[in-house]
Scaffold this motif. Structure first.
Motif, PDB file in Angstrom:
ATOM      1  N   GLY A  35       0.793  -1.224   0.000  1.00 26.84           N
ATOM      2  CA  GLY A  35       0.000   0.000   0.000  1.00 26.84           C
ATOM      3  C   GLY A  35       0.822   1.269   0.000  1.00 26.84           C
ATOM      4  O   GLY A  35       0.266   2.359   0.149  1.00 26.84           O
ATOM      5  N   CYS A  82      -1.159  -1.359  -4.284  1.00 23.03           N
ATOM      6  CA  CYS A  82      -1.448   0.037  -4.612  1.00 23.03           C
ATOM      7  C   CYS A  82      -2.480   0.108  -5.743  1.00 23.03           C
ATOM      8  O   CYS A  82      -2.356  -0.600  -6.748  1.00 23.03           O
ATOM      9  N   ARG A  84      -4.351   3.502  -6.235  1.00 28.53           N
ATOM     10  CA  ARG A  84      -4.732   4.896  -6.504  1.00 28.53           C
ATOM     11  C   ARG A  84      -3.889   5.544  -7.595  1.00 28.53           C
ATOM     12  O   ARG A  84      -4.384   6.382  -8.353  1.00 28.53           O
ATOM     13  N   ASP A 135       2.350   6.079   2.514  1.00 27.31           N
ATOM     14  CA  ASP A 135       1.123   5.330   2.265  1.00 27.31           C
ATOM     15  C   ASP A 135       0.336   6.050   1.183  1.00 27.31           C
ATOM     16  O   ASP A 135       0.060   7.248   1.312  1.00 27.31           O
ATOM     17  N   ALA A 137      -2.682   6.040   0.497  1.00 29.14           N
ATOM     18  CA  ALA A 137      -3.982   6.534   0.950  1.00 29.14           C
ATOM     19  C   ALA A 137      -3.894   7.937   1.538  1.00 29.14           C
ATOM     20  O   ALA A 137      -4.916   8.623   1.665  1.00 29.14           O
ATOM     21  N   TYR A 138      -2.679   8.365   1.899  1.00 28.87           N
ATOM     22  CA  TYR A 138      -2.513   9.684   2.520  1.00 28.87           C
ATOM     23  C   TYR A 138      -1.809  10.682   1.605  1.00 28.87           C
ATOM     24  O   TYR A 138      -1.557  11.819   2.015  1.00 28.87           O
TER      25      TYR A 138
END
Length: 342
Positions: A35, A82, A84, A135, A137-138
């Motif tokens: 991730g 991953c 995104r 990460d 997501a951030y």
């Protein structure tokens, strides 16, 4: 071919900036985990939080931590899982690096108050380096309208200023006072003015006062000057506790002062009648949510905000922090040249 090691700037023994607490060392090039993305750094903002870390106002979470949490770069490696981003995408790596996702604050959309967070450049190595792992997501997708140098300060100075603006409860068309006018304040002022506010700036640096007026502030005075009209809201960006008193005194009835910094020197004794009576409010700002970041970046691009930067080579990161400490930076300092860090 990427070398196995890279030169980075790390905080050795925290102390006054003139004691040179930042030093160059070799560090292994990080590999991304599940991730996570690895980002080739192209620019990194120099934030006052980095200065607090180097000087020990904010104690490092571990020895030889690499500062830097306003990171702009290009993804060169994806970890497993991953979804995104793609290799080659430009992204921003911000201060908020990870939250637990299970505490009551995370589940109530208040992840900035997470009880077990991680922060870039404090818990985790940051962007004073050629490569950083984050990460996905951030991380943020960055508006194309901003160059790497312009985008970097948006990732903390801009986002935290935006949250402070919302915490100040500024009414539509209201009167906002800003105390201190550096990297964060000059961006926040533009958001407020775009929303119809009259902005009054109080800061000790003549160059900063000049910048404030150029950006459209209604007035610009010295740090503890009284603004020309009572304020509906105020934001304290300078890490100077003594300014809490004049900022509170400048508020109209029912006004709110938001303190934006992660560190503040001691606040002198408040006089209830002069500083808090008539329902004046005092609040702090703690980190930000990812939603704050998305909202700010969208608004900043739509205006678009003008980002005033002072570029430094990565080789001179210690000089950038010294200039910030001694008020020699007008706007936001940004490390932009990676040639010395290969």
């Amino acid at each position: 071919m990427i070398s196995d090691t890279m030169p980075v700037w790390a905080v050795d023994v925290p102390g006054p900036i003139d004691s040179k607490p930042l030093r160059r060392i070799e560090r292994a090039v990080p590999d991304p985990g599940h991730g996570q993305i690895r980002v080739r750094v192209r620019a990194c903002g120099v934030c006052r939080t980095d200065l607090h870390l180097a000087e020990g106002d904010l104690m490092p979470k571990h020895r030889l931590v690499v500062p830097g949490h306003e990171v702009v770069g290009v993804i060169d490696t994806l970890g497993e899982g991953c979804v995104r981003f793609l290799v080659g995408d430009r992204v921003g790596v911000p201060w908020l690096a990870r939250t637990c996702g299970i505490c009551r604050f995370c589940t109530e959309e208040k992840e900035n108050l997470c009880t077990d967070p991680r922060f870039t450049g404090w818990d985790l190595d940051g962007g004073y380096a050629p490569y950083v792992v984050a990460d996905e997501a951030y991380a943020y997708e960055l508006p194309a309208i901003f160059s790497d140098e312009e985008a970097a300060p948006l990732l903390c100075a801009g986002i935290i200023g935006y949250r402070a603006l919302r915490r100040s409860r500024l009414p539509s068309g209201g009167r906002l006072g800003i105390y201190g006018f550096g990297g964060s304040a000059h961006l926040t002022a533009q958001i407020a003015m775009a929303e119809g506010a009259r902005v009054h700036v109080m800061t000790r640096a003549p160059e900063a006062r000049q910048l404030a007026l150029q950006l459209g502030a209604s007035s610009a005075g010295d740090a503890d000057d009284l603004p020309p009209e009572p304020l509906d809201s105020a934001i304290l960006f300078a890490p100077v506790g003594n300014l809490v008193l004049p900022a509170l005194a400048a508020l109209d009835r029912g006004g709110t002062l938001a303190i934006a910094g992660i560190h503040l020197s001691d606040i002198p004794t408040l006089n209830y009648q002069d500083h808090l009576f008539q329902e004046r409010n005092l609040c702090s700002v703690t980190a930000n949510t990812r939603n704050d970041g998305e909202e700010f970046l969208e608004r900043a691009a739509r205006i678009p905000v003008r980002v005033s930067t002072v570029p430094y080579s990565f080789d001179h990161a210690d000089e950038a922090l010294s200039d910030l400490a001694h008020d020699r930076v007008t706007g936001a300092a940004v490390l932009v040249d990676t040639t010395g860090m290969e």
